[in-house]
Design an enzyme around this catalytic site. Structure first.
Site, PDB file in Angstrom:
ATOM      1  N   CYS A  67       0.874  -1.184   0.000  1.00 19.71           N
ATOM      2  CA  CYS A  67       0.000   0.000   0.000  1.00 19.71           C
ATOM      3  C   CYS A  67       0.900   1.220   0.000  1.00 19.71           C
ATOM      4  O   CYS A  67       1.507   1.555   1.033  1.00 19.71           O
ATOM      5  CB  CYS A  67      -0.905  -0.015   1.235  1.00 19.71           C
ATOM      6  SG  CYS A  67      -1.946   1.460   1.343  1.00 19.71           S
ATOM      7  N   CYS A 215      -4.137   5.831  -5.205  1.00 22.65           N
ATOM      8  CA  CYS A 215      -3.623   4.484  -4.940  1.00 22.65           C
ATOM      9  C   CYS A 215      -2.151   4.483  -5.340  1.00 22.65           C
ATOM     10  O   CYS A 215      -1.830   4.587  -6.530  1.00 22.65           O
ATOM     11  CB  CYS A 215      -4.417   3.446  -5.740  1.00 22.65           C
ATOM     12  SG  CYS A 215      -3.832   1.764  -5.473  1.00 22.65           S
ATOM     13  N   GLY A 216      -1.286   4.395  -4.341  1.00 16.25           N
ATOM     14  CA  GLY A 216       0.147   4.507  -4.606  1.00 16.25           C
ATOM     15  C   GLY A 216       0.685   3.336  -5.406  1.00 16.25           C
ATOM     16  O   GLY A 216       1.480   3.518  -6.342  1.00 16.25           O
TER      17      GLY A 216
HETATM   18  N1  LIG Z   1      -4.430   2.345  -1.722  1.00 22.80           N
HETATM   19  C1  LIG Z   1      -3.256   1.494  -1.679  1.00 22.80           C
HETATM   20  C2  LIG Z   1      -3.456   0.225  -2.433  1.00 22.80           C
HETATM   21  C3  LIG Z   1      -3.937  -0.808  -1.566  1.00 22.80           C
HETATM   22  C4  LIG Z   1      -3.963  -2.050  -2.359  1.00 22.80           C
HETATM   23  C5  LIG Z   1      -5.151  -2.894  -2.003  1.00 22.80           C
HETATM   24  N2  LIG Z   1      -6.364  -2.348  -2.574  1.00 22.80           N
HETATM   25  C6  LIG Z   1      -4.927  -4.292  -2.511  1.00 22.80           C
HETATM   26  O1  LIG Z   1      -3.937  -4.515  -3.210  1.00 22.80           O
HETATM   27  O2  LIG Z   1      -5.748  -5.130  -2.205  1.00 22.80           O
HETATM   28  C7  LIG Z   1      -2.046   2.190  -2.197  1.00 22.80           C
HETATM   29  O3  LIG Z   1      -1.944   3.385  -1.989  1.00 22.80           O
HETATM   30  O4  LIG Z   1      -1.186   1.512  -2.795  1.00 22.80           O
END
Ligand SMILES: N[C@H](CCC[C@H](N)C(=O)O)C(=O)O
Length: 279
Positions: A67, A215-216
């Site tokens: 994340c 989403c990073g």
């Molecule tokens: N918001 C997160 C991603 C989380 C990933 C999650 N959604 C998964 O892979 O299940 C970020 O900033 O990378």
């Protein structure tokens, strides 16, 4: 906390007194799952040379291996707790090196991308797919190039579109793709519009969390996949609804992600929700 509007709950369990479970994370998210999008649980270090072990939960209680936005928030939390502005943390997706990039910016080395079908992972019947390009079932968004899949500690599928990503019904076909049988561990779904060799606009339907402002890991995945397809440079700005992230896919194959963090409030979880303690 939040990372460009991606709601992150950092839970300090460095006292090792309790262990978070998906069920408890789901309960903490609340009926409407609005308390957070990802929960970053900070445990004592397990591996030599690391500052902590981080367990990541989506607000549906599922575990994520990475994340990006959450890691920047944890970096601030640990920087404040330890005074260190350069450290390594362990996640299920691998070891991540964190650097203070000055001001409120944090740079995270998100490690190396994986492209092989069994690393995404993709379902067996797609085993003949050697690269990251593959045709995924019909989506009602005209796709410019064959979609890309890449793992950056978690699975991502990217659809290259020629219109503003905001104009697609991602909230409708996002969950269909997230749960498509081609992805045995589901996937994070991105629409990406290449605006310039160093600028890509992205909108994300996240596995286990739905539409988020940022989403990073998707920014990392899009940056790598665009460079690999020759659609953009190896150093790009990913423009997410919540703001920009700087992505650099270095010559040594490591992905650097640079962006801000925001502290919204601090408090303690209700005792009766903490696992392993008397309800
Ligand atoms: N918001 C997160 C991603 C989380 C990933 C999650 N959604 C998964 O892979 O299940 C970020 O900033 O990378």
């Amino acid at each position: 906390m939040n990372g460009l509007g991606n709601e992150i709950l950092v839970v300090d369990m460095r006292d090792g007194a309790a262990t978070m479970t998906g069920a408890v994370a789901r309960a903490v998210a609340g009926e409407d799952r609005t308390a957070f999008e990802q929960m970053m649980v900070v445990y004592p270090p397990r591996a030599d040379g690391t500052e902590a072990y981080i367990k990541i939960f989506n607000n549906d209680g599922s575990v994520a291996g990475a994340c990006g936005n959450g890691t920047r928030c944890v970096a601030h939390f640990l920087n404040r707790a330890t005074g260190k502005d350069h450290m390594t943390v362990e996640t299920d997706g691998g070891l991540l090196e964190i650097f203070n990039a000055g001001g409120d910016l944090i740079t995270v080395d998100m490690g190396k991308p994986r492209f092989n079908w069994d690393q995404i992972p993709l379902a067996e019947e797609f085993a003949d797919t050697t690269g990251i390009e593959l045709q995924i079932g019909p989506i009602d968004a005209p796709v410019l190039h064959t979609p890309s899949v890449v793992n950056v500690g978690n699975p991502h599928a990217i659809f290259w579109v020629d219109r503003d990503p905001d104009t697609y019904e991602l909230d409708r076909f996002g969950p269909l793709l997230e749960n498509h049988p081609i992805f045995p561990e589901r996937a994070n779904i991105s629409l990406a519009q290449v605006l310039a060799p160093d600028r890509i606009k992205v909108r994300v339907w996240e596995r286990g969390a739905g539409l988020t402002l940022a989403c990073g890991t998707a920014a990392c995945a899009v940056g790598v996949a665009a460079a690999r397809k020759g659609l953009a440079d190896r150093k790009v700005t990913i423009e997410l609804p919540g703001g920009p992230l700087g992505i650099e896919w270095r010559a040594d194959d490591h992905i650097l992600m640079t962006g801000p963090w925001t502290l919204e409030w601090e408090g303690t979880l209700p005792e009766n929700l903490l696992p392993g303690r008397a309800a």
